[in-house]
Every structure is written in C-alpha cells, then in structure tokens.
Scaffold this motif. Structure first.
Motif, PDB file in Angstrom:
ATOM      1  N   ILE A 313       0.853  -1.183   0.000  1.00  0.00           N
ATOM      2  CA  ILE A 313       0.000   0.000   0.000  1.00  0.00           C
ATOM      3  C   ILE A 313       0.886   1.230   0.000  1.00  0.00           C
ATOM      4  O   ILE A 313       1.685   1.447   0.919  1.00  0.00           O
ATOM      5  N   ALA A 314       0.737   2.043  -1.043  1.00  0.00           N
ATOM      6  CA  ALA A 314       1.540   3.262  -1.134  1.00  0.00           C
ATOM      7  C   ALA A 314       1.113   4.238  -0.041  1.00  0.00           C
ATOM      8  O   ALA A 314      -0.057   4.274   0.354  1.00  0.00           O
ATOM      9  N   THR A 315       2.067   5.037   0.413  1.00  0.00           N
ATOM     10  CA  THR A 315       1.760   6.054   1.429  1.00  0.00           C
ATOM     11  C   THR A 315       0.613   6.949   0.966  1.00  0.00           C
ATOM     12  O   THR A 315      -0.258   7.310   1.758  1.00  0.00           O
ATOM     13  N   GLU A 316       0.614   7.273  -0.321  1.00  0.00           N
ATOM     14  CA  GLU A 316      -0.444   8.146  -0.838  1.00  0.00           C
ATOM     15  C   GLU A 316      -1.833   7.537  -0.625  1.00  0.00           C
ATOM     16  O   GLU A 316      -2.786   8.256  -0.314  1.00  0.00           O
ATOM     17  N   ILE A 317      -1.948   6.242  -0.794  1.00  0.00           N
ATOM     18  CA  ILE A 317      -3.239   5.577  -0.585  1.00  0.00           C
ATOM     19  C   ILE A 317      -3.664   5.697   0.877  1.00  0.00           C
ATOM     20  O   ILE A 317      -4.809   6.063   1.188  1.00  0.00           O
ATOM     21  N   ASN A 318      -2.756   5.408   1.772  1.00  0.00           N
ATOM     22  CA  ASN A 318      -3.071   5.548   3.195  1.00  0.00           C
ATOM     23  C   ASN A 318      -3.457   6.984   3.534  1.00  0.00           C
ATOM     24  O   ASN A 318      -4.369   7.236   4.330  1.00  0.00           O
ATOM     25  N   ASP A 319      -2.752   7.945   2.905  1.00  0.00           N
ATOM     26  CA  ASP A 319      -3.057   9.359   3.161  1.00  0.00           C
ATOM     27  C   ASP A 319      -4.441   9.734   2.641  1.00  0.00           C
ATOM     28  O   ASP A 319      -5.209  10.419   3.327  1.00  0.00           O
ATOM     29  N   ILE A 320      -4.751   9.295   1.421  1.00  0.00           N
ATOM     30  CA  ILE A 320      -6.066   9.605   0.842  1.00  0.00           C
ATOM     31  C   ILE A 320      -7.168   9.080   1.755  1.00  0.00           C
ATOM     32  O   ILE A 320      -8.112   9.798   2.108  1.00  0.00           O
TER      33      ILE A 320
END
Lengths: 372, 426
Positions: A313-320
């Motif tokens: 899981i990319a950091t961006e996904i977790n952030d979104i």
C-alpha cells in the motif's frame, strides 16, 4: 472518423493478450477453475507453452526458464496458489522476473470452484516469509486489465521479482462488450543485462533502483549464482551476516521504493463535497461504482477509491483514505481483509466493512451497510 | 578463461564422505569433455551435498529441497542443447522430488541428475529416506528400518530416461558420468555411499558393497533411446483479438432507457449458452452494453445450464443478479434450478415458460409458450425470437441476421417459429 471495434470478450483474454504484447513469452501451468480460460488463451497465443503436472512443478519450471532469460506467466486459483507459495518465495529470494495471475474463488481448500470471492488478500500480504511485500496489481475494468498487465511485466523485469495479477471468478469469466480500438498496442518492455567488464556480482544492486543487474545462466561471460538461501552479494550462502541481512531487507525496499513513486488507483472524487469514502478493488469496486451512483440519485455524495496497486500500500493511498471521516470498505469476503491491513484487526469507529461470502457483494448491501 | 570445475581441492565435506568423490569425478568428467565451464549449470538440492556451490566455477543455482530436478528441467528448457545442466541431489531430495524426477524422465529433458544416496538425511541428523534399504540402521530405526525402499534407477528407467546407472561411490566412476553427460535427454546416476557420521555410526560392521547387495540393487546401466525434450513447434495467434469478431452496430433507436436482466435457464446440450451469446450479440448490435455469465455443473453434458445477461443503454458496473426482468425457462432442469428465482420474481417481471412445464407460484407475468415444439435444441432460440417479438428490445430480424452470420439458418426452423410468433402476437 474513428473506427470503433466493438467485440465481446472477458478479462482473461485481455490480460493474456496484454502480457503477450508486453513481452511475456512463456506460459507454464495447470488448469484450474476459474482460470481455465487463461490457460486456453495462453496455449493459443504464447510461443512457449507447457502443461505442468502440478503447481509446484509449474513454479519451478517457470523459475528455471526465468533464470535462462524467459518471462514466464501462469494463472491459478487458491488450491494451486497454495502449492506455489514456497516456490514464489524462492523466486522472490533469487530475484527472478515472472507473473502469477491469481483468480480468486470461494475457499477454504477446494471450496466452491465456480463461486467468486476476494478471500486471498490477507494471504497475499503475508505470503513471503518475513512479511516482505510482493507486488499485487488488481484490475477493476477492461482498461485496467490492459495497462496493469503491461505494468506487471514492467515491474517484474525492472524489479527482478514475481508479480501477482489479482482477479476473481466474476470478472475473469464474465463476458462484456468493449471497443478494443481503445486498447493501444503495447510496446514490449525492454530488458537490460549486465554489460560491465568487472566480475559480475549477482546481487550487487544499483543505488537508484536497489535492483541488481540481471544475467541469464545462458551467458558465457560471467558466472551466475542464484540461491534461495540467505546470501551475500556474491550469492554465497551466509548465516545472518550483516551483508546478507541488508540483502534480504533490500528485497522489500526495492519494491516499496518503486511503488511509492509509481502506483495505480482511481479516486472518483466529487471535489471535496463529502467526508465519506468507499474503498474497494477488483470486482467489488464495480458494485461500489454502482452504489456511488445510486447514492448520488438519493442526494448522498460519497467519494470512491478504487485501489489498483493493491499491495504494497503506497503512502499516498493511506493518506487519501485518512482524509475522510467516514470510510466504508467494500470487499467480496466475510472479514474485511483489506480494511484490516489498512486499519488493523479492530476497525476504528469511523471505519465500516461491508462484505459478502458465496455471492457477489451488491450495491444494495453496500448502501444499506456502509457509513455515509 | 576458467577451465577447472572446482576452485579448490579442499571440499567442505566430512572426512571419508563419498560426496568428495562425486564432486571430483563429476569435475573430471566435465573437464575431460573439454566443456566451457560457463556452458555448465549446476543445480544443487538441500543437504550436505548441496553446500558445494561456493567451490564451483560453473553457474550455480541452489533452490528448494526436493525441487532441484524441476528447477533444472526449467533451466534446460530455456537453454540450447549444447549446455549441460547437472543436478546434485541426495536421497532425501529424491524422495521429496520423486515426481519431479519421473516427470523429467518422461519429458526426457536434457539434464543429468546425480543422486548422492547415503541412505539417510545427513544434514538433519541421519533420519531415513525413501531410499533407505530395509534393515539399514538409522537414528530413529536403530534396529533396522522396517520400511520398503524405492529403486530409483528402476523407476527412472521405466519413466523413460535415456540413461540410468548405479555405481558404488568408490574410486573413479567419471566414465559413467561422462557417458551420462554425452547422452541427450534425461540421465540419472545413483551413487551409493555411506555417511561417515551417521551411516557408519549406526551400522558399524557393514561394508558399502554388502549393503548394496543385500538391498538387491544391482550395479549396472540401463538405456532408452527416446527423443530428448524440445518445445514443440506450434503456430500461435499473433493476436487473441483475431478470434473476437467485430460486431457491426445497427443504427436503430434504443427502446430501453435503463438496465435490465435476462436469465436463460434450461438443460445442458440445449443451446442455453449459445442463445445467451446470440442475445448479447443482438443487444450490442442495437447499441446496448451487455454482460454475460454462464453457470452449469462440471459435467457439461448433463444437468442444468443457466445464463445471466445484463442489457443496458448505459455503462454496466455491477453485473450480479438482482430482480431480473425476464426469466426464460425451457426445460425441467432449468425449472428446478430456477425455483428460488421464480418465487422471488417481482410483479414487473416476465416468466417465459415452456408449455411442458406447469405454471408455478409467482408474482411475474407468465407467458406459457410451446418453445420445445421444434425440438429441444431449438427451444432457447425459439424463446429468444419470442422475446424479440414481444419486447422490441432486439428485433427478430437482428436475430435472423446473426444466425445467418453464424451459418445456423439452415438447420433452424425459422419460418415455422415466425408463424407461431404471429399467432402468439394475435
């Protein structure tokens, strides 16, 4: 005037054609429902195709062919995938490019071959001993099948790793119409081999990518060592030396680094009008798409995140995801496997999971069970 | 350019272990053939014998326990036949990977396997393997193994390997290895040896020659003369989409303004899936989007056959079953399969039921039509024509055109069905 080419096809055909165009040249496999169509398409399209006696042999033959410079593909479902796990770990450790398509079906064990599911997510997250992530790409549409399959070949070659394309029975074996003129021809992914004059160290990595240069065992310029044992940069067995431990850790670092820079998702975003998000992937994302539309008709705006580089899981996904105050995960399983990877075993109060077992998760169930 | 197989004379094995001799004899065989060292790939299994990688100058591949022969088979399939792929495996690996050895022999891949048979698992403390002779003492069978053992040479020869040989691991047996390496196809050499650490310990009075004779394992060579493995020359498609015919759209106004579901249910062998395919083609011709899903038992020639079709003027997202507007049932198998669905049909739904079946309890409107009159195999298509004639979602002419494209009109009683439909309409 553009010429449309409307045909009727299934995901299985699109994935196989994309892989072939991207440069995958070899298919080894054992037929298993619901991947049988992929096996058939491969036999029609791949120059090198071999029926294997079982799935352990499949992955071992694939590893050998990969070591010799081929790019092999196979397609399976849980009962076969389970047999492949040790060998996929071997290919991961040896750093051999290959593609494994996992078409999920209802388990456990033999389960129901002709019922779909999204029940192998937790398994995929943990399948490499040590918890090291392996790339998992999950298409939710015909277009996804096309470009994600190319991306799978790209990742396999660039990262020297097995890559998993994740599907499920309901998408892989359902026909739908599609204008294939929208699918631009795929340029084969190019491969680079070690060209240095220095002695070749099989596991000496490039600083930028963290990936060692590849050399097939067919080459006669440099000795190649491949090993599934813990090893140093020379490919010599080590117990737990510092160099060997750094090498093992690098196996996940190279993948995470790539995914942080390049990963795929769709965020169907109503422009900051809502605090509610549905998160989904693969076939259940199609139900979520419809749920989003039906909710809109009722005046309820929700955003929809369809994750396509599912793991890591990319950091961006977790952030979104964490930007939202009400989050609904929609999955074709009983226990919210992706939700629990993201949020842990006990989901926080603002996170809800809606699922189904033995049938497709429906838009109606998402609407009735989610928090919006 | 390196010409020596081993980069040292100091091999990493216990003093007195037969593995020394196997390594030295194999090196001698390779060097006597004048092979380029980098035309040789060693694939080593797990076990004491498998720690040899670091002293080899050839390519080395060290994989999973018991899987080395399958890995080597894959490697050799990807290489030209002048390369030598050699597997070092123990009796433990040969037991786990027995099937891989049989399969490699069946396919006759260009691989030479050398089994280091010291009758036990050396690396893990001397336990018995599938090749341990009955009566041989091991750590867990100190009074003699009660189990029968495999004859790996006999098995491999019967599986079709071109060259199989058993040797006692004493002295110079490099000629045997050389002959194996020169034989195209699959070769296996079983080298009999005693583990100085565990074998001798538990069988102190026995000599290797005597153990081999007592186990009835003759020292000899067996040969087959079969074609070595090659990937068959196959003609393949240059594009999988060559097999998906382009559907020409008719420029007709669309009747539907929302998504509907049509379920077709009947017996295996009565063209249910074909009817669904034709319905979908027709719908696409009329400008709709479709999804099509088939369900049938694994015994495809008997039982029910069911198809779910979505037809929509808009993009279809979720394709699962939800209150279908049309259910077509043409046989008792279809009827039995659809019982639950029939009872849950809504009031706006239409159940198109073959006349041979009794009308069930349902909220849906029922059309009781003799679909089977023109033969069981034509029942579903007859129902489609009825569907077309009564709904105008697709036109009977469109169906006719598709049947013509598929060269099916000759066998299909089109005129009779059209006549019956006229009667139905009136």
């Amino acid at each position: 005037m553009t010429t449309t080419k409307e045909v009727i096809l299934d995901d299985s055909r699109v994935i196989m054609e994309a892989l072939a165009q991207a440069g995958a040249d070899t298919y080894i496999g054992y037929p298993i429902t619901p991947s049988n169509a992929m096996y058939l398409y491969a036999s029609m399209r791949f120059k090198y195709m071999l029926p294997a006696p079982d799935e352990i042999s499949t992955l071992q033959y694939m590893s050998g062919l990969s070591a010799a410079g081929h790019l092999p593909v196979t397609a399976t479902s849980f009962p076969g995938f389970a047999l492949m796990i040790e060998s996929i770990n071997m290919a991961y450790m040896m750093e051999l490019p290959m593609i494994i398509i996992l078409t999920q079906r209802l388990g456990p064990a033999t389960g129901t071959a002709t019922a779909g599911a999204q029940g192998d997510i937790a398994l995929l997250r943990g399948m490499i001993s040590g918890g090291h992530p392996i790339p998992v790409l999950c298409p939710a549409s015909i277009e996804d099948c096309w470009y994600l399959s190319k991306e799978a070949v790209q990742m396999a070659i660039e990262l020297r790793t097995p890559v998993i394309i994740l599907s499920s029975k309901e998408r892989a074996t359902t026909n739908r119409n599609f204008d294939i003129s929208k699918l631009a021809p795929i340029t084969p992914v190019s491969r680079k081999y070690y060209e240095g004059t220095e002695p070749y160290l099989p596991y000496k990595y490039n600083e930028a990518s963290l990936v060692p240069d590849f050399l097939p065992v067919s080459n006669t310029k440099h000795q190649v060592r491949l090993t599934a044992s813990t090893h140093d940069q020379k490919g010599i067995i080590q117990h737990t030396s510092e160099e060997a431990m750094q090498n093992t850790i690098r196996l996940e670092k190279k993948i995470i680094k790539y995914v942080e820079q390049k990963h795929f998702y769709t965020l169907i975003n109503a422009n900051n009008e809502t605090e509610s998000l549905i998160v989904s992937y693969g076939v259940s994302a199609n139900a979520a798409e419809e749920a989003q539309l039906l909710l809109k008709e009722k005046g309820i705006i929700v955003d929809l995140l369809i994750v396509k580089t599912l793991l890591p899981i990319a950091t961006e996904i977790n952030d979104i995801i964490r930007r939202y105050k009400k989050i609904t995960f929609a999955e074709d399983n009983y226990n919210g496997q992706y939700a629990r990877i993201v949020f842990g075993d006990k989901l926080p109060d603002h996170v809800k999971f809606v699922g189904a077992i033995g049938k497709m998760l429906s838009p109606k169930t998402i609407i009735e069970g989610g928090i919006f | 350019m390196e010409t020596k197989v081993l980069n040292t004379n100091n091999l990493p094995f216990c003093k007195g272990c037969g593995h020394h001799l196997i390594a030295q004899n194999t090196a001698k065989a390779i060097e006597s053939l004048g092979l380029n060292i980098l035309d040789v790939v060693f694939v080593t299994d797990i076990g004491c014998h498998g720690i040899i990688d670091k002293v080899l100058n050839t390519h080395t591949v060290h994989g999973l326990h018991g899987r080395s022969v399958a890995l080597a088979a894959g490697i050799s399939m990807g290489l030209t036949s002048n390369k030598k792929v050699i597997v070092f495996i123990g009796d433990g690996g040969a037991t786990i990977g027995l099937q891989h050895i049989m399969e490699a022999a069946r396919l006759n891949v260009n691989v030479t396997v050398i089994v280091h048979n010291n009758f036990l698992y050396g690396m893990t403390g001397g336990q018995l393997s599938g090749l341990t002779p009955k009566g041989f003492n091991t750590v867990i069978t100190p009074n003699g193994s009660p189990y029968n053992e495999h004859d790996i040479c006999s098995l491999t020869y019967t599986a079709g390997a071109n060259y199989v040989s058993r040797v006692i691991g004493i002295g110079d047996f490099s000629e045997t290895i050389k002959e194996a390496l020169q034989t195209p196809g699959f070769s296996l050499i079983e080298v009999m040896e005693i583990c100085p650490s565990y074998g001798v310990k538990y069988n102190p009075k026995r000599k290797l020659q005597e153990i081999v004779e007592a186990a009835n394992k003759p020292v000899k060579t067996w040969k087959n003369n079969r074609q070595p493995f090659e990937f068959p020359q196959r003609s393949v498609l240059s594009n999988l989409f060559d097999k998906t015919p382009v559907i020409e759209k008719l420029d007709l106004p669309k009747v539907l303004n929302k998504q509907i579901q049509v379920v077709l249910s009947g017996s295996a062998g009565e063209g249910v899936q074909l009817a669904a395919t034709i319905l979908c083609k027709a719908a696409v011709k009329h400008g709709y989007n479709i999804t099509q899903k088939g369900t049938y038992p694994v015994t495809v020639g008997v039982g029910f056959s069911n198809a779910e079709v979505n037809i929509s003027p808009k993009e279809i997202h979720y394709h699962g079953l939800s209150d279908p507007e049309y259910l077509i049932v043409t046989s008792i198998d279809g009827y039995d399969y659809s019982k639950k669905l029939i009872s849950s049909l809504k009031e706006n739904a239409v159940l198109m039921l073959d006349k041979s079946l009794s009308i069930p309890e349902t909220k849906a409107k029922v059309m009781h039509v003799d679909f089977r009159s023109k033969g069981a195999k034509n029942a579903q298509l007859a129902a489609l024509f009825c569907f077309a004639a009564t709904t105008n979602i697709i036109l009977p002419e469109t169906l006719e055109g598709i049947l013509a494209e598929m060269n099916m009109l000759e066998k299909f009683p089109l005129n009779e069905i059209k006549t019956e439909l006229e009667i139905l309409k009136n």
